[in-house]
Design a protein around this motif. Structure first.
Motif, short mmCIF file in Angstrom:
data_model
loop_
_atom_site.label_atom_id
_atom_site.label_comp_id
_atom_site.label_asym_id
_atom_site.label_seq_id
_atom_site.Cartn_x
_atom_site.Cartn_y
_atom_site.Cartn_z
N ASN A 198 0.82 -1.20 0.00
CA ASN A 198 0.00 0.00 0.00
C ASN A 198 0.86 1.26 0.00
O ASN A 198 0.59 2.22 -0.72
N ASP A 199 1.91 1.25 0.81
CA ASP A 199 2.80 2.41 0.91
C ASP A 199 3.57 2.64 -0.40
O ASP A 199 3.78 3.78 -0.82
N HIS A 200 3.99 1.54 -1.02
CA HIS A 200 4.83 1.64 -2.22
C HIS A 200 4.03 2.01 -3.46
O HIS A 200 4.45 2.88 -4.24
N GLY A 266 2.48 -4.59 -12.02
CA GLY A 266 3.00 -3.92 -13.21
C GLY A 266 4.37 -4.46 -13.61
O GLY A 266 4.59 -5.67 -13.68
N ASP A 267 5.31 -3.56 -13.86
CA ASP A 267 6.65 -3.94 -14.31
C ASP A 267 7.39 -4.80 -13.28
O ASP A 267 8.27 -5.59 -13.64
N ASP A 268 7.05 -4.63 -12.00
CA ASP A 268 7.73 -5.40 -10.96
C ASP A 268 7.39 -6.89 -11.00
O ASP A 268 8.10 -7.71 -10.42
N PHE A 269 6.30 -7.23 -11.71
CA PHE A 269 5.91 -8.64 -11.77
C PHE A 269 6.99 -9.49 -12.43
O PHE A 269 7.26 -10.61 -12.00
N ILE A 270 7.63 -8.96 -13.48
CA ILE A 270 8.67 -9.70 -14.20
C ILE A 270 9.86 -9.97 -13.27
O ILE A 270 10.44 -11.06 -13.26
N LYS A 271 10.21 -8.95 -12.48
CA LYS A 271 11.34 -9.12 -11.55
C LYS A 271 10.98 -10.08 -10.42
O LYS A 271 11.85 -10.78 -9.89
N GLY A 272 9.72 -10.11 -10.04
CA GLY A 272 9.28 -10.99 -8.95
C GLY A 272 9.44 -10.37 -7.59
O GLY A 272 9.26 -11.05 -6.57
N TYR A 273 9.73 -9.05 -7.55
CA TYR A 273 9.87 -8.37 -6.25
C TYR A 273 9.81 -6.86 -6.47
O TYR A 273 9.82 -6.37 -7.61
N TYR A 274 9.71 -6.12 -5.37
CA TYR A 274 9.84 -4.67 -5.42
C TYR A 274 10.57 -4.22 -4.16
O TYR A 274 10.64 -4.96 -3.16
N ILE A 275 11.11 -3.04 -4.16
CA ILE A 275 11.82 -2.52 -3.00
C ILE A 275 10.95 -1.46 -2.33
O ILE A 275 10.62 -0.43 -2.93
N GLY A 276 10.55 -1.77 -1.11
CA GLY A 276 9.72 -0.85 -0.34
C GLY A 276 10.32 -0.63 1.04
O GLY A 276 11.46 -1.02 1.31
N LYS A 277 9.53 -0.01 1.91
CA LYS A 277 9.99 0.26 3.27
C LYS A 277 9.20 -0.57 4.27
O LYS A 277 7.99 -0.73 4.15
N ARG A 279 8.27 -1.47 8.49
CA ARG A 279 7.67 -0.66 9.56
C ARG A 279 8.69 0.26 10.23
O ARG A 279 8.33 1.23 10.89
N LYS A 280 9.96 -0.05 10.08
CA LYS A 280 11.01 0.80 10.65
C LYS A 280 11.52 1.83 9.64
O LYS A 280 12.55 2.48 9.87
N GLU A 281 10.78 1.93 8.53
CA GLU A 281 11.15 2.87 7.46
C GLU A 281 12.49 2.51 6.81
O GLU A 281 13.17 3.36 6.24
N GLU A 282 12.86 1.24 6.88
CA GLU A 282 14.09 0.76 6.25
C GLU A 282 13.75 0.14 4.89
O GLU A 282 12.74 -0.57 4.77
N GLU A 283 14.57 0.40 3.89
CA GLU A 283 14.33 -0.20 2.59
C GLU A 283 14.55 -1.71 2.64
O GLU A 283 15.51 -2.18 3.25
N LYS A 284 13.64 -2.41 1.97
CA LYS A 284 13.69 -3.87 2.03
C LYS A 284 13.12 -4.44 0.75
O LYS A 284 12.25 -3.84 0.12
N LEU A 285 13.58 -5.62 0.38
CA LEU A 285 13.05 -6.31 -0.80
C LEU A 285 11.81 -7.10 -0.39
O LEU A 285 11.85 -7.91 0.54
N PHE A 286 10.71 -6.88 -1.10
CA PHE A 286 9.46 -7.59 -0.84
C PHE A 286 9.07 -8.42 -2.06
O PHE A 286 9.18 -7.95 -3.20
N GLY A 287 8.60 -9.62 -1.81
CA GLY A 287 8.11 -10.46 -2.89
C GLY A 287 6.73 -10.02 -3.35
O GLY A 287 6.13 -9.10 -2.78
N LEU A 288 6.22 -10.66 -4.38
CA LEU A 288 4.88 -10.35 -4.88
C LEU A 288 3.83 -10.71 -3.84
O LEU A 288 4.06 -11.52 -2.95
N LEU A 289 2.65 -10.09 -3.97
CA LEU A 289 1.58 -10.34 -3.01
C LEU A 289 1.22 -11.82 -2.95
O LEU A 289 1.24 -12.53 -3.96
N SER A 290 0.88 -12.27 -1.77
CA SER A 290 0.44 -13.65 -1.56
C SER A 290 -0.60 -13.65 -0.46
O SER A 290 -0.83 -12.64 0.22
N LEU A 291 -1.24 -14.81 -0.26
CA LEU A 291 -2.32 -14.93 0.72
C LEU A 291 -1.98 -15.93 1.82
O LEU A 291 -1.29 -16.92 1.58
N SER A 292 -2.48 -15.64 3.00
CA SER A 292 -2.46 -16.60 4.10
C SER A 292 -3.90 -17.03 4.38
O SER A 292 -4.75 -16.18 4.64
#
Length: 339
Positions: A198-200, A266-277, A279-292
């Protein structure tokens, strides 16, 4: 003045109504009743629109509709109907019941049956049975009013983003199933790493994800009898189903949700990840959305109340989240432990 608690209780009562609970106990007549007696019943009560006819075992065998009875039997073709028919009994002029329903049917189920009637009988009062014996009648107008009130109550409780039932309705549905001693599975569905997404990508993209997931869950649930879907809030959904169907439903939800990942990322789907922040406002690599998908079953535990279910589900949801994070994919976790 009705306080908030009393108002909520009244709204839940409306949501729970069966057709029998809004039926009126109209005294029936027997097939041997004289036509004059039936005529006087209608004359004394101008609001009486239908009289059920029963046999000695209180089973409905016929009906007298006010308009058709007065026009055909009392008035007749040339206005002499009452003189020609006064000595006859009801059995000679009664109609077949146009619709008999069971006490426990829902308002919506009865509404569907009403619409399937012949056009000449579409506005006849509905006859209600209880344990195969006559119980009462209800007018189509009162049925429609009750359905409208129920729709208003549901709309008030619905989540504004998805239109799915909210927490009051969810609690009512769970407690009703517990009270009826039904075996059912409760499936808690949420989106992994939804906040950083949501933030990214922005709130509008986040709302789109929630809306799509809500529609997916709802559409898939329609293929399974007795399934209920609710929206707890945010990216948290709940689904109640039979114990046999829950796993298959979850698998189909995940499959359908993942088909939207190219749109979500979008374009991040091909890479399989995106770089977001985080909860500590630190940049981190996140995978694509998934469900629990965390499943609590009444076959595994004896659930005594909505609060009891909520307390048990916390550990199961946490375990589903842990496994999903560990395996970096959507997870269905159904608790196997038996009390």
């Amino acid at each position: 003045m009705i306080n908030k608690v009393e108002q909520n209780k009244n709204e839940l009562i409306i949501l729970d109504l069966s057709i029998g609970e809004i039926a009126e106990r109209i005294p029936p007549i027997t097939s041997k009743t004289n036509i004059n007696e039936a005529f006087l019943r209608f004359m004394k009560d101008e609001k009486l629109s239908l009289i059920p006819v029963i046999d000695e075992q209180e089973r409905v065998i016929g009906q007298l509709n006010r308009i058709r009875f007065l026009e055909k039997t009392v008035l007749g073709k040339y206005g002499y109907g009452i003189h020609l028919n006064s000595r006859k009994c009801v059995c000679e002029v009664m109609e077949k019941p146009s619709l008999i329903v069971e006490y426990n049917l829902t308002l919506e189920e009865v509404s569907i049956l009403v619409q399937s009637r012949a056009i000449d009988n579409i506005y006849d009062d509905i006859i209600v049975n209880k344990d195969d014996k006559y119980f009462g009648t209800i007018s189509v107008n009162i049925l429609l009013n009750a359905i409208t009130q129920k729709a208003i109550m549901l709309a008030k409780e619905a989540n504004p983003l998805t239109g799915l039932p909210g927490n009051w309705v969810i609690q009512r549905e769970i407690e009703k199933r517990i009270l009826n001693k039904q075996h059912f599975d409760t499936v808690y569905i949420d989106i992994n790493n939804f906040k950083p997404y949501n933030d990214h990508y922005g709130f509008s993209r986040g709302d789109r994800v929630i809306t799509v997931l809500g529609r997916i869950i709802y559409e898939i649930s329609k293929n399974y009898k007795g399934t209920f879907v609710g929206h707890i809030g945010g990216d948290d959904f709940i689904l109640l189903s039979s114990c046999e169907d829950s796993l298959q439903i979850c698998e189909k939800i995940i499959e359908s949700f993942e088909s939207y990942l190219p749109e979500f990322h979008g374009d991040d789907f091909i890479k399989g990840y995106y770089i977001g922040k985080n909860r500590k406002e630190e940049e981190k690599l996140f995978g694509l959305l998934s469900l629990s998908c965390a499943i609590v079953s009444t076959e595994m535990r004896k659930i005594t109340s909505y609060a009891h279910l909520a307390s048990i589900s916390a550990d199961v949801k946490a375990e589903a989240k842990r496994r999903s994070k560990e395996q970096k994919k959507s997870i269905v976790f159904k608790e196997r432990r038996n009390d």
